[in-house]
Design a protein around this motif. Sequence first.
Motif, mmCIF file in Angstrom:
data_model
loop_
_atom_site.group_PDB
_atom_site.id
_atom_site.type_symbol
_atom_site.label_atom_id
_atom_site.label_comp_id
_atom_site.label_asym_id
_atom_site.label_seq_id
_atom_site.Cartn_x
_atom_site.Cartn_y
_atom_site.Cartn_z
ATOM 1 N N LYS A 184 0.836 -1.108 -0.095
ATOM 2 C CA LYS A 184 -0.024 -0.065 -0.104
ATOM 3 C C LYS A 184 0.843 1.282 -0.098
ATOM 4 O O LYS A 184 1.758 1.282 0.754
ATOM 5 N N PHE A 192 -6.080 11.915 4.734
ATOM 6 C CA PHE A 192 -4.984 11.177 3.948
ATOM 7 C C PHE A 192 -3.934 10.687 4.601
ATOM 8 O O PHE A 192 -3.342 11.277 5.302
ATOM 9 N N SER A 193 -3.517 9.432 4.335
ATOM 10 C CA SER A 193 -2.398 9.005 5.104
ATOM 11 C C SER A 193 -1.221 9.028 3.934
ATOM 12 O O SER A 193 -1.419 8.365 2.892
ATOM 13 N N GLY A 194 -0.187 9.684 4.195
ATOM 14 C CA GLY A 194 0.840 9.818 3.233
ATOM 15 C C GLY A 194 0.993 11.224 2.771
ATOM 16 O O GLY A 194 0.014 12.243 3.261
ATOM 17 N N ASP A 195 1.999 11.366 1.775
ATOM 18 C CA ASP A 195 2.174 12.877 1.631
ATOM 19 C C ASP A 195 1.243 13.329 0.574
ATOM 20 O O ASP A 195 1.217 12.567 -0.575
ATOM 21 N N VAL A 196 0.464 14.256 0.695
ATOM 22 C CA VAL A 196 -0.555 14.506 -0.239
ATOM 23 C C VAL A 196 -0.071 15.108 -1.517
ATOM 24 O O VAL A 196 -0.410 14.674 -2.775
ATOM 25 N N LYS A 209 -8.658 15.623 1.834
ATOM 26 C CA LYS A 209 -7.102 15.806 2.119
ATOM 27 C C LYS A 209 -6.580 15.689 3.395
ATOM 28 O O LYS A 209 -5.716 15.165 3.780
ATOM 29 N N SER A 236 3.176 14.209 -2.862
ATOM 30 C CA SER A 236 3.647 12.901 -3.401
ATOM 31 C C SER A 236 2.386 12.154 -3.981
ATOM 32 O O SER A 236 2.669 11.573 -5.225
ATOM 33 N N PHE A 237 1.416 12.162 -3.387
ATOM 34 C CA PHE A 237 0.094 11.355 -4.114
ATOM 35 C C PHE A 237 -0.320 12.414 -5.450
ATOM 36 O O PHE A 237 -0.477 11.495 -6.125
ATOM 37 N N ALA A 259 -6.617 6.863 2.355
ATOM 38 C CA ALA A 259 -7.428 7.834 2.739
ATOM 39 C C ALA A 259 -8.681 7.118 3.244
ATOM 40 O O ALA A 259 -9.296 6.153 3.024
ATOM 41 N N TYR A 304 -0.563 4.672 -0.400
ATOM 42 C CA TYR A 304 -1.221 5.584 -0.132
ATOM 43 C C TYR A 304 -2.530 5.118 0.405
ATOM 44 O O TYR A 304 -3.223 4.233 0.202
#
Length: 167
Positions: free
Chosen positions: A5, A146-150, A143, A152-153, A9, A7
């Motif tokens: 996985k 969201f898990s992870g860098d937006v 947003k 970057s996504f 959300a 990203y």
Amino acid sequence: MESKKLYGASTQMTPAVYKDFYKTYYNEKLKVFKIVAEIVGLIAIFGAFYILANGYGILWGAIALWIGAFLLFYPRMIYRKPYKNAKDNSQTTHFAFFENYMSEKTKSHVNEYKYDDIQKVLETGKYFFIISQFGKCEYRLNKTHFSGDVESFSGFIKTKTQYKKIK
């Protein structure tokens, strides 16, 4: 074999989220129609004033004025019917993005979609809107959940789908 996985959300659907989605979706989908409708609407309104000023009849002037007003305002209100139908559907949906596909999970089901099945991704200041081919499914990703860098996504999804950043 399960991919890693990249990203994640989750989205809690609320009336405000639905309203934002349908406004954005219809503004994007009907952009050309709105421009043409506004031009024809303005021509009809100016035509109504011309008809009234030159004594061609109040009825014809009123009809032209009504058509012009309708064409100016209807495209701005077109989102309201689907919004009214959907606004009370409240559920939480979890999304996971992998290298070659995305998954959607609710209480009742899990679906997986290849990125080729996505027609377009729209990014606004608060959301990512994912629209599948033929409008079968529309997803709204807040947003803030969201898990992870937006950023970057955004770069990742740009390479996988047709992507557009809008106001």
